[in-house]
Design a protein around this motif. Structure first.
Motif, PDB file in Angstrom:
ATOM      1  N   ILE A  22      51.475   7.480 -16.801  1.00 44.15           N
ATOM      2  CA  ILE A  22      51.363   6.468 -16.904  1.00 44.15           C
ATOM      3  C   ILE A  22      50.917   5.223 -16.684  1.00 44.15           C
ATOM      4  O   ILE A  22      50.850   5.865 -15.400  1.00 44.15           O
ATOM      5  N   GLY A  23      50.319   4.264 -16.806  1.00 43.00           N
ATOM      6  CA  GLY A  23      49.746   3.413 -16.359  1.00 43.00           C
ATOM      7  C   GLY A  23      49.196   1.940 -16.281  1.00 43.00           C
ATOM      8  O   GLY A  23      48.908   2.418 -17.888  1.00 43.00           O
ATOM      9  N   LYS A  24      47.684   1.841 -16.026  1.00 41.41           N
ATOM     10  CA  LYS A  24      47.247   0.235 -17.048  1.00 41.41           C
ATOM     11  C   LYS A  24      45.966   1.845 -16.975  1.00 41.41           C
ATOM     12  O   LYS A  24      44.750   2.071 -16.099  1.00 41.41           O
ATOM     13  N   ILE A  25      45.001   1.046 -17.579  1.00 45.22           N
ATOM     14  CA  ILE A  25      44.139   2.201 -18.215  1.00 45.22           C
ATOM     15  C   ILE A  25      42.408   0.988 -17.777  1.00 45.22           C
ATOM     16  O   ILE A  25      42.965  -0.309 -17.708  1.00 45.22           O
ATOM     17  N   ASP A  26      41.549   1.246 -16.534  1.00 44.02           N
ATOM     18  CA  ASP A  26      40.888   0.063 -16.193  1.00 44.02           C
ATOM     19  C   ASP A  26      39.292   1.033 -16.374  1.00 44.02           C
ATOM     20  O   ASP A  26      39.674   2.108 -15.427  1.00 44.02           O
ATOM     21  N   ILE A  27      38.173   0.716 -17.259  1.00 42.38           N
ATOM     22  CA  ILE A  27      37.407   0.917 -17.162  1.00 42.38           C
ATOM     23  C   ILE A  27      36.255  -0.082 -17.443  1.00 42.38           C
ATOM     24  O   ILE A  27      36.170  -1.059 -18.038  1.00 42.38           O
ATOM     25  N   PRO A  28      36.401  -0.039 -16.151  1.00 44.14           N
ATOM     26  CA  PRO A  28      35.007  -1.376 -15.192  1.00 44.14           C
ATOM     27  C   PRO A  28      34.140  -1.876 -16.481  1.00 44.14           C
ATOM     28  O   PRO A  28      33.516  -0.830 -16.842  1.00 44.14           O
ATOM     29  N   ASP A  29      33.402  -2.815 -16.724  1.00 50.83           N
ATOM     30  CA  ASP A  29      32.118  -3.406 -17.424  1.00 50.83           C
ATOM     31  C   ASP A  29      31.023  -2.534 -17.115  1.00 50.83           C
ATOM     32  O   ASP A  29      30.082  -2.242 -17.638  1.00 50.83           O
ATOM     33  N   LEU A  31      38.198   8.062 -16.815  1.00 54.24           N
ATOM     34  CA  LEU A  31      38.390   6.320 -16.489  1.00 54.24           C
ATOM     35  C   LEU A  31      39.153   6.560 -15.591  1.00 54.24           C
ATOM     36  O   LEU A  31      39.559   7.837 -14.879  1.00 54.24           O
ATOM     37  N   ILE A  32      39.216   5.305 -15.520  1.00 58.53           N
ATOM     38  CA  ILE A  32      40.683   5.246 -14.012  1.00 58.53           C
ATOM     39  C   ILE A  32      41.900   4.646 -14.697  1.00 58.53           C
ATOM     40  O   ILE A  32      42.398   4.318 -15.263  1.00 58.53           O
ATOM     41  N   VAL A  33      43.156   5.390 -13.807  1.00 60.37           N
ATOM     42  CA  VAL A  33      44.693   4.776 -14.478  1.00 60.37           C
ATOM     43  C   VAL A  33      44.651   4.381 -12.983  1.00 60.37           C
ATOM     44  O   VAL A  33      45.083   5.272 -12.504  1.00 60.37           O
ATOM     45  N   THR A  34      45.138   3.252 -13.074  1.00 60.88           N
ATOM     46  CA  THR A  34      46.202   1.962 -11.994  1.00 60.88           C
ATOM     47  C   THR A  34      47.393   2.775 -11.565  1.00 60.88           C
ATOM     48  O   THR A  34      47.770   2.138 -12.828  1.00 60.88           O
ATOM     49  N   ASP A  35      48.198   2.193 -10.708  1.00 64.35           N
ATOM     50  CA  ASP A  35      49.411   2.222 -10.487  1.00 64.35           C
ATOM     51  C   ASP A  35      49.543   3.294 -11.680  1.00 64.35           C
ATOM     52  O   ASP A  35      51.081   2.764 -12.026  1.00 64.35           O
ATOM     53  N   ALA A  36      49.315   4.878 -11.006  1.00 71.47           N
ATOM     54  CA  ALA A  36      50.184   5.210 -11.905  1.00 71.47           C
ATOM     55  C   ALA A  36      51.157   6.567 -11.799  1.00 71.47           C
ATOM     56  O   ALA A  36      51.527   6.586 -10.771  1.00 71.47           O
ATOM     57  N   THR A  78      35.601   1.476  -6.879  1.00 74.11           N
ATOM     58  CA  THR A  78      37.119   2.484  -6.998  1.00 74.11           C
ATOM     59  C   THR A  78      36.159   3.741  -6.905  1.00 74.11           C
ATOM     60  O   THR A  78      35.439   4.495  -6.631  1.00 74.11           O
ATOM     61  N   ILE A  79      37.414   4.803  -7.113  1.00 73.70           N
ATOM     62  CA  ILE A  79      36.590   6.506  -6.855  1.00 73.70           C
ATOM     63  C   ILE A  79      35.227   6.912  -8.071  1.00 73.70           C
ATOM     64  O   ILE A  79      34.422   7.588  -7.512  1.00 73.70           O
ATOM     65  N   LEU A  80      35.744   6.311  -9.070  1.00 72.00           N
ATOM     66  CA  LEU A  80      35.137   6.744 -10.151  1.00 72.00           C
ATOM     67  C   LEU A  80      33.446   5.811  -9.903  1.00 72.00           C
ATOM     68  O   LEU A  80      32.148   6.306  -9.878  1.00 72.00           O
ATOM     69  N   ASN A  81      33.672   4.964  -9.152  1.00 72.87           N
ATOM     70  CA  ASN A  81      31.997   4.016  -8.769  1.00 72.87           C
ATOM     71  C   ASN A  81      31.334   4.831  -7.847  1.00 72.87           C
ATOM     72  O   ASN A  81      30.305   5.399  -8.263  1.00 72.87           O
ATOM     73  N   ASN A 130      47.915   5.066  -6.461  1.00 70.85           N
ATOM     74  CA  ASN A 130      47.511   3.676  -6.806  1.00 70.85           C
ATOM     75  C   ASN A 130      46.624   3.417  -7.868  1.00 70.85           C
ATOM     76  O   ASN A 130      46.020   3.116  -8.736  1.00 70.85           O
ATOM     77  N   GLN A 131      45.360   5.125  -7.855  1.00 81.10           N
ATOM     78  CA  GLN A 131      44.521   5.596  -8.616  1.00 81.10           C
ATOM     79  C   GLN A 131      44.033   6.685  -8.730  1.00 81.10           C
ATOM     80  O   GLN A 131      44.273   7.194  -7.564  1.00 81.10           O
ATOM     81  N   ILE A 132      43.628   7.036 -10.144  1.00 77.98           N
ATOM     82  CA  ILE A 132      43.601   8.488 -10.888  1.00 77.98           C
ATOM     83  C   ILE A 132      42.394   8.049 -11.096  1.00 77.98           C
ATOM     84  O   ILE A 132      42.216   7.384 -12.575  1.00 77.98           O
ATOM     85  N   THR A 133      41.641   9.618 -11.340  1.00 72.98           N
ATOM     86  CA  THR A 133      40.275   9.142 -12.290  1.00 72.98           C
ATOM     87  C   THR A 133      40.364  10.548 -13.171  1.00 72.98           C
ATOM     88  O   THR A 133      40.784  11.558 -12.727  1.00 72.98           O
ATOM     89  N   LEU A 134      39.930  10.099 -14.018  1.00 74.95           N
ATOM     90  CA  LEU A 134      41.024  11.343 -15.388  1.00 74.95           C
ATOM     91  C   LEU A 134      38.985  11.714 -15.984  1.00 74.95           C
ATOM     92  O   LEU A 134      38.611  10.329 -15.740  1.00 74.95           O
ATOM     93  N   HIS A 135      39.089  12.837 -16.344  1.00 76.08           N
ATOM     94  CA  HIS A 135      37.724  13.123 -16.801  1.00 76.08           C
ATOM     95  C   HIS A 135      38.245  12.704 -18.703  1.00 76.08           C
ATOM     96  O   HIS A 135      39.660  13.524 -19.035  1.00 76.08           O
TER      97      HIS A 135
END
Length: 131
Positions: free
Chosen positions: A40-47, A87-92, A54-57, A105-110
């Motif tokens: 559970i957290g905030k989805i963060d998909i950077p434009d 995608l990134i989930v922050t405050d997870a 981010t780890i995704l970056n 703080n941040q997790i990257t999910l496939h």
């Protein structure tokens, strides 16, 4: 034709729904179900992957570097397999099937590892959980 993985598109639409209607619907995050438990957290998909670190970056920039270096004369070119959408989930808050819980703080999910999702009010949902 641009190929876009449907799970990534679905999750992008969910993130946009939360961003655009979240305040009036009292929704500020998502519950994401995976094979190991839920997040559970905030989805963060950077434009734009250059928006912030981010780890995704970092992964995206390293993939580009590896692919570009493979195209140098004498190296076998690399072709990516699978869609690799993330995608990134922050405050997870991660709740495992064995009832272990961690906050991060941040997790990257496939995206292909996500089974289901729902928009939620994070605090209301966490108040229901017995951790």
């Amino acid at each position: 034709m641009l190929k876009v993985p449907s799970k990534f598109l679905n999750l992008t639409i969910l993130a946009n729904l939360i961003r655009d209607t979240g305040k009036e619907q009292n929704i500020d995050g998502a519950l994401i179900l995976t094979s190991f438990g839920f997040i559970i957290g905030k989805i963060d998909i950077p434009d734009n992957l250059n928006d912030k670190f981010t780890i995704l970056n970092f992964i995206a920039s390293q993939k580009t570097s590896v692919i570009n270096n493979s195209n140098v004369e004498g190296n076998d070119p690399i072709e990516l397999m699978g869609d690799g959408s993330m995608l990134i989930v922050t405050d997870a808050v991660i709740k495992y099937a064995n009832n272990s819980t961690i906050s991060i703080n941040q997790i990257t999910l496939h995206c292909d590892q996500i089974i289901g999702f729902a928009p939620v009010n994070i605090q209301d949902y966490l108040d229901q959980c017995t951790f």
